[in-house]
Design an enzyme around this catalytic site. Sequence first.
Site, PDB file in Angstrom:
ATOM      1  CG  HIS A 113       0.800   9.632  12.359  1.00  0.00           C
ATOM      2  ND1 HIS A 113      -0.084   8.661  11.919  1.00  0.00           N
ATOM      3  CD2 HIS A 113       2.013   9.259  11.867  1.00  0.00           C
ATOM      4  CE1 HIS A 113       0.557   7.767  11.193  1.00  0.00           C
ATOM      5  NE2 HIS A 113       1.845   8.110  11.142  1.00  0.00           N
TER       6      HIS A 113
ATOM      7  CG  HIS B 288       2.122   3.455  12.078  1.00  0.00           C
ATOM      8  ND1 HIS B 288       2.654   4.129  13.138  1.00  0.00           N
ATOM      9  CD2 HIS B 288       2.362   4.219  10.973  1.00  0.00           C
ATOM     10  CE1 HIS B 288       3.195   5.263  12.697  1.00  0.00           C
ATOM     11  NE2 HIS B 288       3.031   5.344  11.388  1.00  0.00           N
TER      12      HIS B 288
ATOM     13  CD  GLU C 164       0.672   3.584   6.281  1.00  0.00           C
ATOM     14  OE1 GLU C 164       1.365   2.895   7.063  1.00  0.00           O
ATOM     15  OE2 GLU C 164       1.151   4.550   5.627  1.00  0.00           O
TER      16      GLU C 164
ATOM     17  CG  ASP D 172       2.783   9.215   7.868  1.00  0.00           C
ATOM     18  OD1 ASP D 172       3.372   8.849   8.897  1.00  0.00           O
ATOM     19  OD2 ASP D 172       2.377   8.409   6.998  1.00  0.00           O
ATOM     20  CG  ASP D 173       6.883   9.866   6.828  1.00  0.00           C
ATOM     21  OD1 ASP D 173       7.784   9.770   7.670  1.00  0.00           O
ATOM     22  OD2 ASP D 173       5.951   9.047   6.723  1.00  0.00           O
TER      23      ASP D 173
HETATM   24  N1  ADE Z   1       7.437   5.159   8.889  1.00  0.00           N
HETATM   25  C1  ADE Z   1       7.396   6.409   8.443  1.00  0.00           C
HETATM   26  N2  ADE Z   1       6.224   6.650   7.862  1.00  0.00           N
HETATM   27  C2  ADE Z   1       5.489   5.520   7.971  1.00  0.00           C
HETATM   28  C3  ADE Z   1       4.183   5.138   7.578  1.00  0.00           C
HETATM   29  N3  ADE Z   1       3.353   5.968   6.938  1.00  0.00           N
HETATM   30  N4  ADE Z   1       3.776   3.885   7.844  1.00  0.00           N
HETATM   31  C4  ADE Z   1       4.590   3.044   8.467  1.00  0.00           C
HETATM   32  N5  ADE Z   1       5.817   3.338   8.856  1.00  0.00           N
HETATM   33  C5  ADE Z   1       6.261   4.577   8.626  1.00  0.00           C
HETATM   34 ZN    ZN Z   2       3.311   7.056  10.176  1.00  0.00          ZN
END
Ligand code: ADE
Ligand code: ZN
Length: 385
Positions: free
Chosen positions: A61, A241, A244, A322-323
């Site tokens: 992810h 997703h 969250e 994630d990012d």
């Molecule tokens: N796009 C990038 N990161 C995300 C996240 N954590 N939740 C939803 N969309 C995303």
């Molecule tokens: Zn994500």
Amino acid sequence: DVYKRQGSLYARANAMPHGAPRAPDPTMTDFRPAADHLRFDAIPAERLPELLRAMPKAELHMHIEGSLEPELIFALAQRNCVKLPYASVEDLRRAYAFTDLQSFLDIYYAGASVLLYEQDFYDMGRAYLTRAAQDNVVHAEIFFDPQTHTQRGVGMETVINGLYRACRDAEIEQGISSALILSFLRHLSEEDAFATLEAALPLRDRFIGVGLDSSEVGNPPEKFARVFARCRELGLHLVAHAGEEGPPAYIWGALDVLHSERIDHGVQAARDEALMQRLVRDGVPLTVCPLSNLKLCVVSDLAQHNLPQLLEAGLKVTVNSDDPAYFGGYVNENYLQLFAATGMNSQQAWQLAVNSFDASFVTPQQRAHWMRQLEAVFARYAALA
Ligand code: ADE
Ligand code: ZN
């Protein structure tokens, strides 16, 4: 020929149609490492951080646009003559104070606006894979958001070819395996998702599946029922997703309506006991992202993160970044900070690494290969104790 190596992405690009029976292959060795001979109690707690770093792992992810470091954003802006609403790298970094998912997404989409040419996508992909390999990630399944780029006039083939070439070269030069997952933006319409799928189908052999991301609340999985049904017919892997920020009902929808094979995040499942039982019964993996949850205020404190409880309840939990450029760390930083905050142990580290391979979309042979490597690393740490 390294491209054709068994188990390589480039030899298995054409996924089996979803649900098609696989012929039994007597040469397949679905190797299960035997945790019972590993003496977890012989691994001293002070060596846990080193073990977390050293253990081979899969990352399932991560959004490639979320790996764009501020320095690379500025370098690409300069190279492509794109004007950014930030004066400097430091100015941009200062904007990374998020209060929820949407406050992050606004900046994340602005950062991605510097990506114009195939080389940009290639450079971004190589930068992430180089960094991931340093964390002993041996396999990554990488999301990309084509609509973020095609909406700005960038061609679908520019996006996919740049990323695909990065994956291929990283495998050849660094030995890291990877695959791409095309993610639909859920704040846009299902019609837009269909058009995106249509545009990507000529490059069908360059991605293994589809996902669903962006603003969750108000955009339930049911909105994408038909496009996911089409992707299922096409034999693409399906992930989404869910849970969250959104409610457990969105996780039910991802499972029952979209037929999602994994749930990305899914931490809200803990609010629904029947859902927890369903996830355990079907062995549905959750790709959890601890630092993301912290930075987007899904949890107030890592010590309060429910990942240990989800794992204890028998869910197939994995740890992911994630990012990473936005949330303060790549995958090892997620493991390290989570373990430090919650007091998790080496047996749980083992389980998370096993789960990362179990939950991946690789062949049983490839999975068995990495499981053996994982076992060797743990045996070394237990023996040294
Ligand atoms: N796009 C990038 N990161 C995300 C996240 N954590 N939740 C939803 N969309 C995303
Ligand atoms: Zn994500």
